[in-house]
Design a protein around this motif. Sequence first.
Motif, PDB file in Angstrom:
ATOM      1  N   ALA A 150       0.818  -1.213   0.000  1.00 30.23           N
ATOM      2  CA  ALA A 150       0.000   0.000   0.000  1.00 30.23           C
ATOM      3  C   ALA A 150       0.855   1.268   0.000  1.00 30.23           C
ATOM      4  CB  ALA A 150      -0.955   0.008   1.191  1.00 30.23           C
ATOM      5  N   TYR A 151       1.923   1.279   0.814  1.00 27.76           N
ATOM      6  CA  TYR A 151       2.768   2.472   0.870  1.00 27.76           C
ATOM      7  C   TYR A 151       3.603   2.621  -0.406  1.00 27.76           C
ATOM      8  CZ  TYR A 151       1.389   3.020   5.708  1.00 27.76           C
ATOM      9  OH  TYR A 151       0.665   3.201   6.854  1.00 27.76           O
ATOM     10  N   ARG A 152       4.003   1.525  -0.976  1.00 30.38           N
ATOM     11  CA  ARG A 152       4.722   1.579  -2.261  1.00 30.38           C
ATOM     12  C   ARG A 152       3.811   2.172  -3.332  1.00 30.38           C
ATOM     13  NH1 ARG A 152       8.730  -1.298  -5.374  1.00 30.38           N
ATOM     14  NH2 ARG A 152       7.976  -1.675  -7.477  1.00 30.38           N
ATOM     15  N   TYR A 153       2.562   1.702  -3.374  1.00 23.86           N
ATOM     16  CA  TYR A 153       1.598   2.240  -4.340  1.00 23.86           C
ATOM     17  C   TYR A 153       1.346   3.727  -4.081  1.00 23.86           C
ATOM     18  CZ  TYR A 153       0.455  -2.714  -5.239  1.00 23.86           C
ATOM     19  OH  TYR A 153       0.502  -4.051  -5.545  1.00 23.86           O
ATOM     20  N   ALA A 154       1.297   4.120  -2.810  1.00 25.11           N
ATOM     21  CA  ALA A 154       1.092   5.530  -2.467  1.00 25.11           C
ATOM     22  C   ALA A 154       2.248   6.382  -2.985  1.00 25.11           C
ATOM     23  CB  ALA A 154       0.939   5.697  -0.961  1.00 25.11           C
ATOM     24  N   LEU A 155       3.455   5.872  -2.850  1.00 22.69           N
ATOM     25  CA  LEU A 155       4.628   6.601  -3.341  1.00 22.69           C
ATOM     26  C   LEU A 155       4.585   6.728  -4.862  1.00 22.69           C
ATOM     27  CD1 LEU A 155       7.332   7.969  -2.707  1.00 22.69           C
ATOM     28  CD2 LEU A 155       8.409   5.702  -2.912  1.00 22.69           C
ATOM     29  N   ILE A 156       4.259   5.646  -5.544  1.00 24.66           N
ATOM     30  CA  ILE A 156       4.158   5.671  -7.009  1.00 24.66           C
ATOM     31  C   ILE A 156       3.101   6.691  -7.443  1.00 24.66           C
ATOM     32  CG2 ILE A 156       3.393   4.340  -9.036  1.00 24.66           C
ATOM     33  CD1 ILE A 156       4.672   1.855  -7.615  1.00 24.66           C
ATOM     34  N   ALA A 157       1.936   6.629  -6.813  1.00 23.54           N
ATOM     35  CA  ALA A 157       0.847   7.542  -7.177  1.00 23.54           C
ATOM     36  C   ALA A 157       1.218   8.993  -6.894  1.00 23.54           C
ATOM     37  CB  ALA A 157      -0.430   7.164  -6.436  1.00 23.54           C
ATOM     38  N   THR A 158       1.886   9.236  -5.780  1.00 22.48           N
ATOM     39  CA  THR A 158       2.279  10.602  -5.425  1.00 22.48           C
ATOM     40  C   THR A 158       3.276  11.162  -6.430  1.00 22.48           C
ATOM     41  OG1 THR A 158       1.895  10.187  -3.073  1.00 22.48           O
ATOM     42  CG2 THR A 158       3.321  12.048  -3.636  1.00 22.48           C
ATOM     43  N   ILE A 159       4.332  10.412  -6.718  1.00 27.86           N
ATOM     44  CA  ILE A 159       5.351  10.879  -7.657  1.00 27.86           C
ATOM     45  C   ILE A 159       4.755  11.127  -9.031  1.00 27.86           C
ATOM     46  CG2 ILE A 159       7.455  10.213  -8.912  1.00 27.86           C
ATOM     47  CD1 ILE A 159       8.311   8.738  -6.294  1.00 27.86           C
ATOM     48  N   ALA A 160       3.975  10.167  -9.520  1.00 29.60           N
ATOM     49  CA  ALA A 160       3.378  10.319 -10.853  1.00 29.60           C
ATOM     50  C   ALA A 160       2.395  11.475 -10.887  1.00 29.60           C
ATOM     51  CB  ALA A 160       2.697   9.020 -11.268  1.00 29.60           C
ATOM     52  N   SER A 161       1.627  11.654  -9.824  1.00 31.02           N
ATOM     53  CA  SER A 161       0.656  12.744  -9.770  1.00 31.02           C
ATOM     54  C   SER A 161       1.357  14.102  -9.779  1.00 31.02           C
ATOM     55  CB  SER A 161      -0.216  12.603  -8.520  1.00 31.02           C
ATOM     56  OG  SER A 161      -1.184  13.605  -8.478  1.00 31.02           O
ATOM     57  N   VAL A 162       2.436  14.225  -9.031  1.00 30.86           N
ATOM     58  CA  VAL A 162       3.187  15.489  -9.005  1.00 30.86           C
ATOM     59  C   VAL A 162       3.796  15.762 -10.373  1.00 30.86           C
ATOM     60  CG1 VAL A 162       5.184  16.672  -8.008  1.00 30.86           C
ATOM     61  CG2 VAL A 162       3.591  15.430  -6.523  1.00 30.86           C
ATOM     62  N   LEU A 163       4.370  14.737 -10.998  1.00 37.66           N
ATOM     63  CA  LEU A 163       4.938  14.928 -12.343  1.00 37.66           C
ATOM     64  C   LEU A 163       3.850  15.317 -13.350  1.00 37.66           C
ATOM     65  CD1 LEU A 163       7.497  11.985 -12.456  1.00 37.66           C
ATOM     66  CD2 LEU A 163       7.988  14.436 -12.200  1.00 37.66           C
ATOM     67  N   GLY A 164       2.683  14.688 -13.246  1.00 40.17           N
ATOM     68  CA  GLY A 164       1.560  15.061 -14.107  1.00 40.17           C
ATOM     69  C   GLY A 164       1.093  16.477 -13.836  1.00 40.17           C
ATOM     70  N   GLY A 165       1.137  16.876 -12.565  1.00 38.42           N
ATOM     71  CA  GLY A 165       0.796  18.251 -12.203  1.00 38.42           C
ATOM     72  C   GLY A 165       1.755  19.249 -12.827  1.00 38.42           C
ATOM     73  N   ILE A 166       3.033  18.889 -12.878  1.00 37.79           N
ATOM     74  CA  ILE A 166       4.021  19.764 -13.532  1.00 37.79           C
ATOM     75  C   ILE A 166       3.690  19.898 -15.013  1.00 37.79           C
ATOM     76  CG2 ILE A 166       6.459  19.997 -14.168  1.00 37.79           C
ATOM     77  CD1 ILE A 166       7.091  18.626 -11.421  1.00 37.79           C
ATOM     78  N   LEU A 167       3.257  18.795 -15.642  1.00 35.34           N
ATOM     79  CA  LEU A 167       2.821  18.868 -17.037  1.00 35.34           C
ATOM     80  C   LEU A 167       1.623  19.809 -17.165  1.00 35.34           C
ATOM     81  CD1 LEU A 167       2.837  18.009 -20.032  1.00 35.34           C
ATOM     82  CD2 LEU A 167       1.364  16.092 -19.364  1.00 35.34           C
ATOM     83  N   GLY A 168       0.640  19.692 -16.264  1.00 34.96           N
ATOM     84  CA  GLY A 168      -0.511  20.595 -16.283  1.00 34.96           C
ATOM     85  C   GLY A 168      -0.091  22.038 -16.124  1.00 34.96           C
TER      86      GLY A 168
END
Length: 195
Positions: free
Chosen positions: A52-70
């Motif tokens: 669960a925490y590994r998935y949370a880290l993956i989702a957080t990093i990808a979400s922040v990178l996607g936010g930078i794209l936005g």
Amino acid sequence: MLRGLYDWTLSLAARKSAEWWLAIIAFVESSVFLVPADVLYVPMAIARPDKAYRYALIATIASVLGGILGWAIGHFAYQAIAVPVLEFYGKFDTFEQLRLNTGVGFILLMLITSGLAHLPPIKVVTILSGVVGFPLHLFILSAIVARGARFFLLAWLLRRYGEPIRNFIEKRLGLIAAAGAAALILLYVLVKYLH
């Protein structure tokens, strides 16, 4: 259409490539995609609470990178990319009102409420942040805190309470987060207009 998209996203949780799909969905959710990454994250974390925490880290990093794209879409390609995306989702008029009446403090508040509770949708806030020239370093920091808090709180809840919490999360956590976001917005408005 929305239900089909939701069901398709949910079906990705059962695949061997689920972590990659989680990263992709979290990334595009922050700039153009309609379905939140939670739809994929929650079943993955319930199926494998040890990750669960590994998935949370993956989702957080990808979400922040996607936010930078936005942010970059809003900052560098507002007319060419952002306007058609916003018109597609029927959010252009709302977005324009926000753009014309928004300061740095309000953007920061929206980044926090959007990251925690999807209010307003994260893609609207990331694009808006770029359009108004919100400082990128502050944008990244607030996105890490807000999105990380959301995914890691979900990880903790799912590890601690397992399957029974899933129904609670799917039915009520959005309302609780929305109430918290509304309280933050009200607090901001009171502080801004009472001073």
